[in-house]
Scaffold this motif. Structure first.
Motif: not given
Length: 419
Positions: A33-34, A87-90, A95-97, A105-106
């Motif tokens: 999805x990412x 948790x870090x990936x979440x 932040x990308x959203x 940055x994305x």
């Protein structure tokens, strides 16, 4: 008479494995999805298919570096490593959203997201032999591998549908939620496996992992067998130009789906073979994965090529046997390091194979390149298979190691942890 292969039901009866598999399923969905969301975001901002493709490719680069961090799984609790990386990936994906986030940055945030996948995968692979006995481990590995391959088949279309329906920010927030849910499931669903490394092993490194692999014959040959994927992954890397050579974009989905579909079928079939026989046929399966691709250069059309590539995928499901034997041969106290070496080597082999094939495809027809890669793959796989057979036949049993400390591997009875 060889023992019967373990059943899928017996593997899913282990509560710890069920939770790891569900976390893996969420991770596969989140990763895809990412990738789709970033690709759509880049295309919307730049209107460039080239930049969109480059953004999608960028998501695979950190896997090579992430493998070098696999030793973290030996320094800390493996459950803790998986929870922290989830948790870090979440957080990073949330932040990308943020609306209006600059594209560089994305891309940087997604790079970090993928970088965290290395320690997560190393910790998960290192934990599996503690949850499953050797007979069930190969079936569990088949489930993990098939889930990933199935995710590749359906992930792009499903990811595109989610992005279309909810937009990029909404899709990214759902993605962040999958990793948060995975973290909660692992934190409260698994026992806290303690660090397996000795007290003096404070700074695990990729170099030390390489030394461990170099000292063990079984690990060396298994690593070479794993790296043979650099040859039979070439069709995936050349799917677009091969589709163009065959005369239509409609061929592309069939070409892209061939190997993953074959891998899922192969995983199901191979998991029904007793473990002793799996070990004996590993070399032959590795050779066959490339051998069946050789006729691609002379194949008469799309249907024949799709069939050949699918059969190659069936044989390439030997990857689950390779991973199982590699995990069992690795010293338990350094299993994360040794698996990290394999992750890094695997990604390097895939990247080198696809890059070399792409350069050669500028000179000769893409289908011919697949044939050349397949011939080279057969030669390397034959050498690796012979080496593996000799390493196994020189031991008293399939799980014994050259380590002077004695046998290694996952011998914890099923149900002792997390069930």
């Amino acid at each position: 008479m060889p023992a019967r292969a373990a059943s899928f039901r017996s593997v899913f009866a282990v509560a710890g494995f069920r939770r790891i598999w569900l976390a893996h399923l969420l991770s596969v969905a989140g990763d895809q999805l990412a990738r789709v969301a970033l690709t759509v975001l880049v295309f919307d901002r730049t209107s460039s298919a080239g930049w969109a493709s480059a953004a999608y490719a960028l998501t695979f680069v950190p896997d090579l570096l992430g493998g070098a961090l696999g030793g973290v799984a030996d320094r800390f609790s493996r459950r803790t490593v998986m929870v922290v990386t989830d948790v870090g990936r979440a957080v990073l994906i949330a932040l990308m959203a943020v609306p209006g986030l600059p594209l560089p940055a994305a891309a940087a945030l997604l790079f970090l997201v993928q970088l965290m996948a290395g320690p997560f995968h190393a910790a998960r692979q290192a934990m599996l032999p503690d949850l499953l006995d050797p007979d069930r481990l190969v079936v569990g590995q088949a489930v993990i591998s098939s889930t990933y391959q199935a995710g590749l088949v359906v992930g792009f279309g499903a990811g595109a549908a989610v992005v279309t329906g909810l937009g990029v920010p909404g899709a990214l927030l759902i993605d962040a939620g999958t990793f948060a849910l995975s973290a909660l499931m692992l934190r409260f669903g698994l026992e806290r496996f303690p660090p397996s490394a000795p007290a003096h092993h404070e700074r695990p490194s990729l170099l030390e992992g390489c030394r461990l692999v170099a000292r063990d014959r079984k690990l060396r040959w298994l690593l070479l067998i794993a790296c043979c994927c650099g040859f039979y992954v070439v069709p995936e890397g050349l799917a677009v130009p091969v589709a163009a050579e065959l005369g239509g974009a409609g061929a592309l989905p069939w070409l892209l789906a061939a190997n993953p579909v074959g891998s899922v079928l192969g995983g199901i079939l191979l998991s029904r073979i007793p473990r002793e026989r799996q070990i004996r046929v590993l070399g032959a399966l590795t050779v066959a994965s490339s051998l069946v691709l050789i006729p691609t250069g002379w194949a008469p059309g799309l249907v024949t090529i799709v069939v050949l590539w699918t059969i190659s995928g069936v044989f390439s499901a030997h990857d689950m046997i390779t991973q199982t034997q590699y995990s069992l041969a690795a010293p338990p106290a350094h299993r994360g390091q040794v698996i990290g070496v394999a992750i890094a080597a695997l990604r390097a082999a895939q990247a080198a194979g696809i890059a070399a094939a792409g350069l050669l495809a500028q000179i000769v027809a893409p289908t011919t390149v697949v044939t050349v890669a397949a011939i080279a793959g057969v030669v390397v796989a034959f050498v690796a298979g012979v080496g593996w057979s000799r390493a196994v036949s020189s031991r008293r049993g399939p799980e014994e190691s050259e380590d002077p400390m004695g046998p290694v591997g996952g011998t914890t009875p099923v149900g002792e942890h997390g069930s």
